[in-house]
Design a protein around this motif. Structure first.
Motif, short mmCIF file in Angstrom:
data_model
loop_
_atom_site.label_atom_id
_atom_site.label_comp_id
_atom_site.label_asym_id
_atom_site.label_seq_id
_atom_site.Cartn_x
_atom_site.Cartn_y
_atom_site.Cartn_z
N LEU A 82 0.70 -1.18 0.02
CA LEU A 82 0.01 0.06 -0.03
C LEU A 82 0.96 1.35 0.05
CD1 LEU A 82 -2.87 1.17 0.23
CD2 LEU A 82 -2.70 1.23 2.74
N SER A 83 2.00 1.30 0.73
CA SER A 83 2.89 2.37 0.84
C SER A 83 3.63 2.53 -0.51
CB SER A 83 3.91 2.46 1.96
OG SER A 83 3.31 2.34 2.93
N ILE A 84 3.87 1.38 -1.21
CA ILE A 84 4.42 1.35 -2.27
C ILE A 84 3.64 2.16 -3.68
CG2 ILE A 84 5.27 0.13 -4.23
CD1 ILE A 84 6.55 -1.70 -2.29
N VAL A 85 2.31 1.69 -3.45
CA VAL A 85 1.51 2.23 -4.31
C VAL A 85 1.11 3.90 -4.20
CG1 VAL A 85 -1.01 2.29 -5.12
CG2 VAL A 85 0.10 0.17 -4.76
N LYS A 86 1.33 4.11 -2.85
CA LYS A 86 1.13 5.66 -2.62
C LYS A 86 2.38 6.53 -3.18
CE LYS A 86 -2.17 5.58 1.26
NZ LYS A 86 -2.23 5.70 2.71
N ILE A 87 3.50 5.95 -2.97
CA ILE A 87 4.61 6.49 -3.54
C ILE A 87 4.72 6.71 -4.95
CG2 ILE A 87 7.05 6.13 -4.21
CD1 ILE A 87 7.65 4.64 -1.70
N LEU A 88 4.06 5.87 -5.60
CA LEU A 88 3.76 5.93 -7.29
C LEU A 88 2.68 7.19 -7.37
CD1 LEU A 88 4.56 4.43 -9.55
CD2 LEU A 88 2.53 3.03 -9.31
N LYS A 89 1.84 7.38 -6.59
CA LYS A 89 0.68 8.39 -6.70
C LYS A 89 1.08 9.58 -6.29
CE LYS A 89 -2.68 4.93 -7.22
NZ LYS A 89 -4.42 4.81 -7.73
N SER A 90 1.85 10.00 -5.23
CA SER A 90 2.52 11.12 -4.54
C SER A 90 3.58 11.25 -4.35
CB SER A 90 1.70 11.48 -3.47
OG SER A 90 1.95 10.61 -2.42
N THR A 91 4.26 12.47 -3.82
CA THR A 91 5.85 12.52 -3.85
C THR A 91 6.02 12.96 -2.20
OG1 THR A 91 5.71 14.90 -4.33
CG2 THR A 91 6.17 13.39 -6.19
N LYS A 92 5.20 12.85 -1.41
CA LYS A 92 5.47 12.79 0.00
C LYS A 92 6.29 12.05 0.48
CE LYS A 92 1.23 12.51 1.71
NZ LYS A 92 -0.10 12.74 2.70
N LYS A 93 7.23 12.47 1.51
CA LYS A 93 8.54 11.71 1.84
C LYS A 93 8.06 10.89 2.94
CE LYS A 93 11.77 15.18 0.89
NZ LYS A 93 13.06 15.64 0.93
N SER A 94 6.80 11.12 3.51
CA SER A 94 6.30 10.32 4.53
C SER A 94 5.99 8.98 4.00
CB SER A 94 5.14 10.97 5.16
OG SER A 94 4.08 11.01 4.25
N ASN A 95 5.64 8.77 2.55
CA ASN A 95 5.44 7.44 2.16
C ASN A 95 6.61 6.74 2.07
OD1 ASN A 95 2.78 8.03 1.65
ND2 ASN A 95 2.89 9.04 -0.48
N TYR A 96 7.80 7.23 1.68
CA TYR A 96 9.09 6.59 1.59
C TYR A 96 9.46 5.96 3.03
CZ TYR A 96 9.67 8.50 -3.12
OH TYR A 96 9.57 9.06 -4.37
N VAL A 97 9.28 7.01 4.12
CA VAL A 97 9.47 6.36 5.42
C VAL A 97 8.48 5.40 5.98
CG1 VAL A 97 9.45 7.28 7.81
CG2 VAL A 97 10.29 8.77 6.01
N THR A 98 7.16 5.40 5.63
CA THR A 98 6.39 4.16 6.01
C THR A 98 6.72 3.05 5.14
OG1 THR A 98 4.58 5.19 4.40
CG2 THR A 98 4.55 5.84 6.73
N THR A 99 6.91 3.26 3.78
CA THR A 99 7.65 2.00 3.18
C THR A 99 8.76 1.28 3.79
OG1 THR A 99 6.51 3.05 1.17
CG2 THR A 99 8.02 1.32 0.76
#
Length: 134
Positions: A82-99
């Motif tokens: 889910l976090s990887i898909v969110k990285i694909l859709k937005s550029t927020k750094k929090s998605n990278y951290v949660t991934t």
């Protein structure tokens, strides 16, 4: 702990805590499956169908009754996807951290979570092409 479970605190009753954690993670993995399919497909019927198949999967039900790491791995594996898909859709750094956190916890549970690096690397390559690094 004795006042919570009304059992004598010892290692003999530790399986109750382990089973409770596994049951909670089993239910949370059904929710994570719903969230993942909503992010990918955005069709509620497909999300409900995926949740139905996971919730009534015999192996998922059986492993949720025991203190097995597979159900906890399923939860964190799905959350990592889910976090990887969110990285694909937005550029927020929090998605990278949660991934990173979810992949790290998955990898700590079982080495079979190493396969999560494949979609992560593919998404990072796609993002770098979009940003013009190549």
């Amino acid at each position: 702990m004795e006042f919570i479970f009304d059992y004598k605190v010892s290692y003999n009753n530790l399986f109750i805590i382990g089973r409770s954690i596994t049951v909670i993670c089993g239910g949370a993995s059904v929710w994570a499956t719903y969230a993942l399919t909503q992010q990918v497909y955005r069709v509620k019927f497909i999300s409900y169908l995926a949740c139905f198949f996971l919730a009534f999967n015999i192996l998922h039900i059986q492993l949720s009754k025991f203190y097995a790491t597979d159900i906890i791995l399923t939860l964190f594996f799905t959350l990592a996807l889910l976090s990887i898909v969110k990285i694909l859709k937005s550029t927020k750094k929090s998605n990278y951290v949660t991934t990173g956190v979810f992949i790290g916890v998955s990898f700590a549970l079982k080495i079979s979570a190493l396969v999560l690096f494949i979609p992560l690397i593919l998404v990072l390559i796609k993002k770098s092409f979009q940003a013009g690094f190549w």
